[in-house]
Motif scaffolding. Structure first.
Motif, PDB file in Angstrom:
ATOM      1  N   ALA A 118      12.751  27.553  -3.580  1.00 19.18           N
ATOM      2  CA  ALA A 118      13.606  28.039  -2.503  1.00 19.18           C
ATOM      3  C   ALA A 118      13.350  27.260  -1.216  1.00 19.18           C
ATOM      4  CB  ALA A 118      13.372  29.535  -2.287  1.00 19.18           C
ATOM      5  N   VAL A 119      12.095  26.944  -0.933  1.00 16.54           N
ATOM      6  CA  VAL A 119      11.757  26.173   0.259  1.00 16.54           C
ATOM      7  C   VAL A 119      12.335  24.763   0.137  1.00 16.54           C
ATOM      8  CG1 VAL A 119       9.836  25.140   1.543  1.00 16.54           C
ATOM      9  CG2 VAL A 119       9.709  27.532   0.812  1.00 16.54           C
ATOM     10  N   LEU A 120      12.223  24.172  -1.052  1.00 19.90           N
ATOM     11  CA  LEU A 120      12.764  22.832  -1.281  1.00 19.90           C
ATOM     12  C   LEU A 120      14.279  22.817  -1.097  1.00 19.90           C
ATOM     13  CD1 LEU A 120      12.175  19.941  -2.104  1.00 19.90           C
ATOM     14  CD2 LEU A 120      12.449  20.625  -4.480  1.00 19.90           C
ATOM     15  N   ARG A 121      14.977  23.802  -1.603  1.00 22.84           N
ATOM     16  CA  ARG A 121      16.431  23.879  -1.427  1.00 22.84           C
ATOM     17  C   ARG A 121      16.801  24.056   0.048  1.00 22.84           C
ATOM     18  NH1 ARG A 121      19.907  24.762  -5.902  1.00 22.84           N
ATOM     19  NH2 ARG A 121      18.710  24.819  -7.835  1.00 22.84           N
TER      20      ARG A 121
ATOM     21  N   ARG B 105      16.330  20.696   1.797  1.00 21.51           N
ATOM     22  CA  ARG B 105      17.433  19.782   1.466  1.00 21.51           C
ATOM     23  C   ARG B 105      18.683  20.130   2.271  1.00 21.51           C
ATOM     24  NH1 ARG B 105      16.898  19.626  -5.073  1.00 21.51           N
ATOM     25  NH2 ARG B 105      15.114  18.213  -5.162  1.00 21.51           N
ATOM     26  N   LEU B 106      18.980  21.410   2.365  1.00 17.00           N
ATOM     27  CA  LEU B 106      20.146  21.851   3.124  1.00 17.00           C
ATOM     28  C   LEU B 106      19.998  21.503   4.604  1.00 17.00           C
ATOM     29  CD1 LEU B 106      22.839  23.323   3.116  1.00 17.00           C
ATOM     30  CD2 LEU B 106      21.590  25.452   3.432  1.00 17.00           C
ATOM     31  N   ALA B 107      18.802  21.667   5.150  1.00 24.29           N
ATOM     32  CA  ALA B 107      18.564  21.338   6.561  1.00 24.29           C
ATOM     33  C   ALA B 107      18.729  19.838   6.803  1.00 24.29           C
ATOM     34  CB  ALA B 107      17.175  21.800   6.974  1.00 24.29           C
TER      35      ALA B 107
ATOM     36  N   LEU C 272      21.906  15.270   8.974  1.00 22.41           N
ATOM     37  CA  LEU C 272      22.604  14.003   8.764  1.00 22.41           C
ATOM     38  C   LEU C 272      24.089  14.112   9.117  1.00 22.41           C
ATOM     39  CD1 LEU C 272      21.006  12.660   5.470  1.00 22.41           C
ATOM     40  CD2 LEU C 272      20.710  11.775   7.778  1.00 22.41           C
ATOM     41  N   ALA C 273      24.696  15.237   8.815  1.00 25.97           N
ATOM     42  CA  ALA C 273      26.111  15.425   9.135  1.00 25.97           C
ATOM     43  C   ALA C 273      26.353  15.427  10.638  1.00 25.97           C
ATOM     44  CB  ALA C 273      26.618  16.727   8.520  1.00 25.97           C
TER      45      ALA C 273
END
Length: 91
Positions: free
Chosen positions: A12-15, A18-20, A25-26
């Protein structure tokens, strides 16, 4: 029938990480290329003359990103035409 997905805490922390990173980047990456923002300048000289049938022509230079691009302009008109003119266009 449907079960909720169960994630372990590291997954969950890894996901979330990745989302952050994707969100960062966006926001940070530009959406347009630097070439789209470069200004260009045009200088044109047109000469026209005619009596019933008119003709015109000229030449110009497009200056873009430090380079000059010469071009020619020509035209023909039919109708109520009388006189002559010279035009200089810059922009």
């Amino acid at each position: 029938m449907w079960r909720a997905l169960e994630w372990s805490k590291p997954e969950a922390v890894l996901r979330a990480a990745r989302l952050a990173v994707l969100a960062l980047l966006a926001v940070v990456l530009p959406t347009t290329s630097p070439h789209a923002q470069a200004p260009g300048y045009v200088n044109v000289k047109l000469v026209k003359a005619g009596l019933m049938v008119g003709a015109g022509g000229g030449s110009g230079v497009l200056t873009y990103r430090g380079r000059d691009y010469p071009f020619r302009v020509s035209g023909l008109s039919l109708g109520v035409t009388a006189g002559a003119s010279v035009s200089r266009l810059k922009g």
